[in-house]
Scaffold this motif. Structure first.
Motif, mmCIF file in Angstrom:
data_model
loop_
_atom_site.group_PDB
_atom_site.id
_atom_site.type_symbol
_atom_site.label_atom_id
_atom_site.label_comp_id
_atom_site.label_asym_id
_atom_site.label_seq_id
_atom_site.Cartn_x
_atom_site.Cartn_y
_atom_site.Cartn_z
ATOM 1 N N GLY A 109 0.823 -1.214 0.000
ATOM 2 C CA GLY A 109 0.000 0.000 0.000
ATOM 3 C C GLY A 109 0.850 1.253 0.000
ATOM 4 N N PHE A 110 1.949 1.206 0.758
ATOM 5 C CA PHE A 110 2.863 2.355 0.830
ATOM 6 C C PHE A 110 3.413 2.675 -0.553
ATOM 7 C CE2 PHE A 110 7.196 3.948 2.378
ATOM 8 C CZ PHE A 110 6.706 5.199 2.696
ATOM 9 N N ARG A 111 3.835 1.637 -1.258
ATOM 10 C CA ARG A 111 4.414 1.864 -2.594
ATOM 11 C C ARG A 111 3.331 2.211 -3.619
ATOM 12 N NH1 ARG A 111 10.398 0.856 -3.141
ATOM 13 N NH2 ARG A 111 10.876 0.329 -0.991
ATOM 14 N N THR A 113 0.542 3.763 -3.219
ATOM 15 C CA THR A 113 0.006 5.116 -3.067
ATOM 16 C C THR A 113 1.096 6.180 -3.051
ATOM 17 O OG1 THR A 113 0.038 4.893 -0.660
ATOM 18 C CG2 THR A 113 -2.009 4.285 -1.764
ATOM 19 N N CYS A 114 2.341 5.754 -3.177
ATOM 20 C CA CYS A 114 3.477 6.685 -3.208
ATOM 21 C C CYS A 114 3.304 7.675 -4.361
ATOM 22 C CB CYS A 114 4.766 5.889 -3.393
ATOM 23 S SG CYS A 114 6.192 6.846 -3.933
ATOM 24 N N TYR A 115 3.653 8.928 -4.105
ATOM 25 C CA TYR A 115 3.467 9.948 -5.138
ATOM 26 C C TYR A 115 4.289 9.631 -6.391
ATOM 27 C CZ TYR A 115 1.035 12.955 -1.850
ATOM 28 O OH TYR A 115 0.130 13.473 -0.979
ATOM 29 N N TYR A 116 5.496 9.097 -6.196
ATOM 30 C CA TYR A 116 6.283 8.786 -7.390
ATOM 31 C C TYR A 116 5.695 7.604 -8.149
ATOM 32 C CZ TYR A 116 9.244 6.626 -10.620
ATOM 33 O OH TYR A 116 9.645 6.033 -11.781
ATOM 34 N N TYR A 117 5.371 6.512 -7.425
ATOM 35 C CA TYR A 117 4.863 5.330 -8.128
ATOM 36 C C TYR A 117 3.542 5.631 -8.829
ATOM 37 C CZ TYR A 117 8.443 2.347 -6.109
ATOM 38 O OH TYR A 117 9.639 1.776 -5.783
ATOM 39 N N VAL A 154 -4.946 7.984 1.519
ATOM 40 C CA VAL A 154 -4.552 7.423 2.820
ATOM 41 C C VAL A 154 -3.044 7.162 2.876
ATOM 42 C CG1 VAL A 154 -6.819 6.384 3.193
ATOM 43 C CG2 VAL A 154 -4.983 5.016 2.176
ATOM 44 N N HIS A 155 -2.315 7.707 1.922
ATOM 45 C CA HIS A 155 -0.879 7.420 1.862
ATOM 46 C C HIS A 155 -0.171 7.686 3.184
ATOM 47 C CE1 HIS A 155 3.077 6.801 0.249
ATOM 48 N NE2 HIS A 155 3.449 8.014 0.613
ATOM 49 N N ARG A 156 -0.560 8.771 3.854
ATOM 50 C CA ARG A 156 0.161 9.125 5.085
ATOM 51 C C ARG A 156 0.062 8.026 6.133
ATOM 52 N NH1 ARG A 156 -3.769 13.967 6.645
ATOM 53 N NH2 ARG A 156 -3.975 13.864 4.409
ATOM 54 N N CYS A 201 16.309 6.097 3.374
ATOM 55 C CA CYS A 201 16.306 7.224 2.416
ATOM 56 C C CYS A 201 14.950 7.317 1.723
ATOM 57 C CB CYS A 201 17.403 7.040 1.363
ATOM 58 S SG CYS A 201 19.058 7.256 1.992
ATOM 59 N N TYR A 202 14.420 6.159 1.313
ATOM 60 C CA TYR A 202 13.126 6.154 0.630
ATOM 61 C C TYR A 202 12.012 6.576 1.588
ATOM 62 C CZ TYR A 202 8.932 4.451 -1.686
ATOM 63 O OH TYR A 202 7.679 4.375 -2.227
ATOM 64 N N THR A 203 12.009 6.010 2.802
ATOM 65 C CA THR A 203 10.926 6.290 3.746
ATOM 66 C C THR A 203 10.946 7.750 4.189
ATOM 67 O OG1 THR A 203 11.148 4.006 4.523
ATOM 68 C CG2 THR A 203 9.852 5.497 5.898
ATOM 69 N N SER A 205 12.274 10.284 2.685
ATOM 70 C CA SER A 205 12.090 11.250 1.596
ATOM 71 C C SER A 205 10.648 11.287 1.105
ATOM 72 C CB SER A 205 13.023 10.919 0.421
ATOM 73 O OG SER A 205 12.678 9.670 -0.157
ATOM 74 N N CYS A 206 9.783 10.505 1.745
ATOM 75 C CA CYS A 206 8.361 10.459 1.394
ATOM 76 C C CYS A 206 7.733 11.850 1.532
ATOM 77 C CB CYS A 206 7.669 9.461 2.321
ATOM 78 S SG CYS A 206 5.881 9.541 2.298
ATOM 79 N N HIS A 207 6.835 12.185 0.643
ATOM 80 C CA HIS A 207 6.162 13.488 0.701
ATOM 81 C C HIS A 207 5.339 13.636 1.985
ATOM 82 C CE1 HIS A 207 7.324 13.180 -3.468
ATOM 83 N NE2 HIS A 207 6.975 14.415 -3.679
ATOM 84 N N SER A 208 4.784 12.523 2.464
ATOM 85 C CA SER A 208 4.014 12.588 3.714
ATOM 86 C C SER A 208 4.932 12.878 4.893
ATOM 87 C CB SER A 208 3.271 11.268 3.962
ATOM 88 O OG SER A 208 2.242 11.115 3.020
ATOM 89 N N CYS A 209 6.135 12.325 4.854
ATOM 90 C CA CYS A 209 7.106 12.594 5.909
ATOM 91 C C CYS A 209 7.453 14.081 5.922
ATOM 92 C CB CYS A 209 8.360 11.745 5.686
ATOM 93 S SG CYS A 209 9.641 12.019 6.910
ATOM 94 N N ARG A 239 15.194 13.448 -4.333
ATOM 95 C CA ARG A 239 15.717 12.204 -4.924
ATOM 96 C C ARG A 239 14.764 11.034 -4.688
ATOM 97 N NH1 ARG A 239 20.383 14.853 -3.625
ATOM 98 N NH2 ARG A 239 21.697 15.127 -5.457
ATOM 99 N N HIS A 240 13.531 11.339 -4.366
ATOM 100 C CA HIS A 240 12.589 10.268 -3.995
ATOM 101 C C HIS A 240 12.439 9.227 -5.110
ATOM 102 C CE1 HIS A 240 9.617 8.487 -1.445
ATOM 103 N NE2 HIS A 240 8.673 8.581 -2.353
ATOM 104 N N MET A 241 12.386 9.683 -6.334
ATOM 105 C CA MET A 241 12.236 8.741 -7.450
ATOM 106 C C MET A 241 13.435 7.778 -7.514
ATOM 107 S SD MET A 241 11.968 9.425 -11.523
ATOM 108 C CE MET A 241 13.711 9.573 -11.840
HETATM 109 FE FE1 FES Z 1 6.630 8.037 -2.083
HETATM 110 FE FE2 FES Z 1 5.463 8.670 0.274
HETATM 111 S S1 FES Z 1 6.622 6.910 -0.256
HETATM 112 S S2 FES Z 1 5.551 9.818 -1.539
#
Ligand code: FES
Length: 273
Positions: A109-111, A113-117, A154-156, A201-203, A205-209, A239-241
């Motif tokens: 679900g995290f991936r 709903t991720c903004y990049y994915y 619900v990404h956050r 780094c991925y977690t 750099s999340c936009h919700s973070c 560098r999230h992507m």
């Molecule tokens: Fe990509 Fe949150 S994990 S925007």
């Protein structure tokens, strides 16, 4: 021609609709290459991760205490002895349920709903649209206001759970320094550490973070600590992507290495003890 935009909530605002072209696009470059590679990359990962999650072998190396992230946390009585770092509060699980069934849906679900994915699969799978100046096949656009895409909001919450799972993966990587012969370092330890480094780094750099750390603040100057954290997260965020793709690679590499070592297909390269 003039029409109203159904997706912006301002139904009476006239906007230009698409140009009446007879061809799907006038682009002459190979615009289809990025969506093609995105599809191939995502498909390869999903196929590999699905197969491995159901295999129930080669996920725990008892000698060096390497646990693959695809089976963490392993909380069932069905887990091999030693692989359950947090006990086995769950009884036996039938074979059609992955042993990490508690964490995998949240990571997925995290991936998803991720903004990049979202950008990646909206373009490469949904074709909405596949590239700039290329017509999409869908007649209507409703954005993320209806099912199923409204779930993207619900990404956050997935972020909160993914944060905890990254802490657990970090714990697994630390535990792996103490194998059957006590403290030691092998190539597996380095691979596990590199994996959790990029998972962080991925977690982070999340936009919700980024929103959690610095969102809703009216005055940065009155919240210097949150402002500093938000600044660091923002530096990662650009560098999230890259982190999204790197972590797909490190997850597969880590799992593959643990699989090969734990099944004695290869030996762990020992650097110390
Ligand atoms: Fe990509 Fe949150 S994990 S925007």
């Amino acid at each position: 021609s003039e029409a109203t935009n159904p997706g912006d909530g301002a139904g009476d605002v006239p906007v230009r609709t698409r140009a009446a072209l007879t061809r799907r696009t006038l682009r002459a470059d190979r615009w289809w290459i990025p969506p093609l590679f995105t599809t191939l990359g995502l498909t390869a990962f999903v196929v590999y991760a699905t197969i491995r999650s159901f295999m129930r072998e080669g996920y725990w190396d008892a000698e060096h205490h390497y646990l693959t992230p695809f089976y963490s946390p392993c909380l069932s009585d069905s887990c091999v002895p030693g692989s359950s770092h947090f006990g086995t509060p769950i009884g036996e699980l039938p074979g059609f349920i992955p042993l990490a069934f508690l964490s995998l849906p949240f990571l997925l679900g995290f991936r998803l709903t991720c903004y990049y994915y979202r950008k990646a699969y909206y373009r490469s799978v949904w074709f909405a649209p596949p590239a700039c100046a290329v017509t999409e096949p869908h007649a209507r656009y409703t954005g993320e206001t209806r099912l199923p895409l409204v779930v993207q909001n619900v990404h956050r919450y997935f972020f909160y759970v993914a944060f905890v799972i990254t802490v657990i993966n970090t714990y697994d990587a630390v535990v792996a320094f103490g194998g059957q012969r006590g403290f030691g370092i092998g190539l597996g330890n380095i691979i596990l550490l590199v994996n959790v480094f990029f998972l962080w780094c991925y977690t982070l750099s999340c936009h919700s973070c980024r929103h959690v750390t610095g969102g809703r603040l009216k005055h940065f100057s009155k919240n210097p600590v949150r402002y500093w954290i938000w600044t660091q997260v923002s530096r990662l965020n650009v560098r999230h992507m890259q982190f999204a793709w790197i972590t797909l690679g490190t997850l597969v590499l880590t799992d593959l290495y643990v699989w090969l070592v734990s099944t004695d297909t290869i030996s762990d390269l020992r650097l110390l003890n």
